[in-house]
Design an enzyme around this catalytic site. Structure first.
Site, PDB file in Angstrom:
ATOM      1  N   LEU A  51      41.396  42.223  40.048  1.00 27.61           N
ATOM      2  CA  LEU A  51      41.434  41.425  41.466  1.00 27.61           C
ATOM      3  C   LEU A  51      42.774  41.242  41.927  1.00 27.61           C
ATOM      4  O   LEU A  51      42.861  40.398  43.069  1.00 27.61           O
ATOM      5  CB  LEU A  51      40.724  40.240  41.196  1.00 27.61           C
ATOM      6  CG  LEU A  51      39.059  40.475  41.166  1.00 27.61           C
ATOM      7  CD1 LEU A  51      38.289  39.113  40.978  1.00 27.61           C
ATOM      8  CD2 LEU A  51      38.386  41.273  42.141  1.00 27.61           C
ATOM      9  N   ARG A  52      43.796  41.917  41.150  1.00 30.19           N
ATOM     10  CA  ARG A  52      45.015  41.403  41.379  1.00 30.19           C
ATOM     11  C   ARG A  52      45.645  41.747  42.962  1.00 30.19           C
ATOM     12  O   ARG A  52      46.383  41.338  43.506  1.00 30.19           O
ATOM     13  CB  ARG A  52      46.151  41.813  40.409  1.00 30.19           C
ATOM     14  CG  ARG A  52      47.669  41.459  40.529  1.00 30.19           C
ATOM     15  CD  ARG A  52      48.584  41.475  39.449  1.00 30.19           C
ATOM     16  NE  ARG A  52      48.356  40.698  38.093  1.00 30.19           N
ATOM     17  CZ  ARG A  52      47.784  40.973  36.955  1.00 30.19           C
ATOM     18  NH1 ARG A  52      48.013  42.331  36.729  1.00 30.19           N
ATOM     19  NH2 ARG A  52      47.587  40.040  36.031  1.00 30.19           N
ATOM     20  N   GLY A  53      45.012  43.064  43.160  1.00 28.06           N
ATOM     21  CA  GLY A  53      45.375  43.751  44.587  1.00 28.06           C
ATOM     22  C   GLY A  53      44.924  43.108  45.516  1.00 28.06           C
ATOM     23  O   GLY A  53      45.662  42.827  46.599  1.00 28.06           O
TER      24      GLY A  53
END
Length: 418
Positions: free
Chosen positions: A356-358
């Site tokens: 979910l970093r993007g």
């Protein structure tokens, strides 16, 4: 929808700021003066916030206010830096750098491109635009007097005892990490002899301590030794640097903006480290003949008379610095609609982006872009400008794919947002 991405990063950097009602009233306290400020801060800390129980004496590199003053006095005699406003072209790289200065939690920038395209020059020119932050005077870690997560052990103990902290305003540090640096120089070292003879854990902080709440720049990052890459990965993941030597453990905050540059022809970057960079900027060689001549002439002017060249861009530099300071102050007021958040996550899901970093980086970068333009609401255009830089390096590598990953991201953006 064709006009959604019609604006280039160059128009963003040069467009006038749009004043919002919420930002107008706060303009009076956005910028710090050029003089050095000092004061006292005291607050009641939350209990049980500290996880570290090692008492540390910073003997070897203890910084006091006198040394801080010496740094300011020696600024005039330092090596002249090429002005950021004088950089011709490379708008994508410049925009990524500015967004990270506005919101350091974006996670840094990875700049990849041909040799001789001004990557390191542009990064180092960012020094003049960096805003001021409040730090505890005499602390080698640039501790934040208001945030326990960015405090060194000694400062945190003083706060827990209710002692007053002497604070100063200082510019954000930019620390260069040389390729040949040793692990002890990066992490810091412990004076074992002093620990054995006097029973005191004397610690000499390294580059990670100096870069806390600042910028850590690694030129040719793809050539960095693996053991130093491991150190950066650990610090970037936890925000803390832990030094283990001879049974002694010392930890200090190491929260920094990681900026790396390199030439892809010289080797690929390890995927673990590549994912730690919030944004990825690609830099290409300028092909326009007139623009190349202009770049050569500007560089020749700077080399012949750096002081006069810097003075000619002083007004533009001050305007850009004020714009950054205003954007940092108004960032918390910028909102992004739920519909845009859902579409951003849908793009990431359909591109099969791991983790979910993007999603988080896109939301932060879009808010920072809106703040840079003086708005308090994120638009689809903001998302379209930043999303290729946030996802380009997170896609799975396909050796049979000839299309640039940034183009794939843009196409998916149009498909979802149309």
């Amino acid at each position: 929808m064709a006009s959604l991405l019609g604006r280039s990063p160059s128009s963003i950097l040069t467009c006038p700021r749009i004043s919002s009602p919420s930002s107008t009233s706060s303009m009076s306290h956005l910028c710090f003066g050029p003089e050095k400020l000092s004061g006292r801060i005291q607050f009641n800390p939350k209990k049980n916030r500290s996880r570290y129980h090692v008492s540390v004496m910073n003997v070897a590199t203890e910084i006091n206010s006198v040394e801080q003053a010496k740094k300011i006095d020696s600024k005039e005699s330092a090596r002249p830096v090429y002005p950021f406003a004088a950089i011709v072209g490379q708008d994508e790289m410049k925009l990524c750098l500015l967004l990270n200065v506005i919101d350091p939690k974006i996670g840094g920038v990875m700049i990849m491109g041909d040799r001789g395209t001004g990557k390191s020059t542009t990064v180092r020119s960012l020094v003049d635009l960096l805003p001021e932050i409040t730090v505890v005077a005499g602390d080698p870690y640039n501790s934040d007097p208001r945030d326990p997560e960015c405090m060194g052990k000694e400062v945190r103990e003083k706060v827990q005892k209710g002692e007053q902290l002497s604070v100063i305003e200082t510019k954000i540090n930019m620390v260069d990490l040389p390729l040949g640096a040793t692990e002890d120089r990066v992490c810091g070292t412990i004076d074992i002899e002093k620990a054995l003879t006097e029973g005191v854990k004397a610690f000499e902080p390294g580059l990670l301590a100096k870069a806390n709440r600042g910028i850590l720049y690694v030129d040719e990052v793809n050539l960095l030794d693996d053991h130093l890459v491991d150190v950066l990965l650990d610090s970037a993941a936890s925000g803390w640097n832990t030094v283990e030597r001879e049974g002694i453990s010392i930890s200090h905050p190491a929260r920094f903006i990681l900026i790396g540059s390199g030439n892809p022809e010289e080797g690929e970057l390890r995927p673990q480290l590549l994912d730690r960079f919030g944004m990825h900027a690609q830099v290409g060689t300028v092909r326009d003949a007139e623009l190349r001549v202009k770049i050569v002439e500007e560089r020749a002017r700077f080399d012949s008379s750096p002081k006069e060249f810097r003075e000619s861009y002083q007004e533009e530099q001050l305007k850009l610095q004020e714009q950054i300071t205003t954007a940092r102050s108004n960032l918390s007021a910028v909102q992004i609609d739920q519909d845009l958040k859902v579409k951003i996550s849908k793009v990431c899901a359909e591109l099969d982006v791991d983790g979910l970093r993007g999603d988080m980086v896109i939301n932060r970068a879009a808010r920072a872009l809106a703040a840079l333009q003086g708005r308090d609401q994120v638009t689809a255009e903001d998302v379209g400008i930043v999303i290729p830089n946030c996802l380009r390096h997170r896609l799975r590598k396909d050796p049979l794919e000839s299309m640039d990953s940034g183009i794939l991201v843009t196409e998916k953006f149009y498909e979802v947002f149309t």
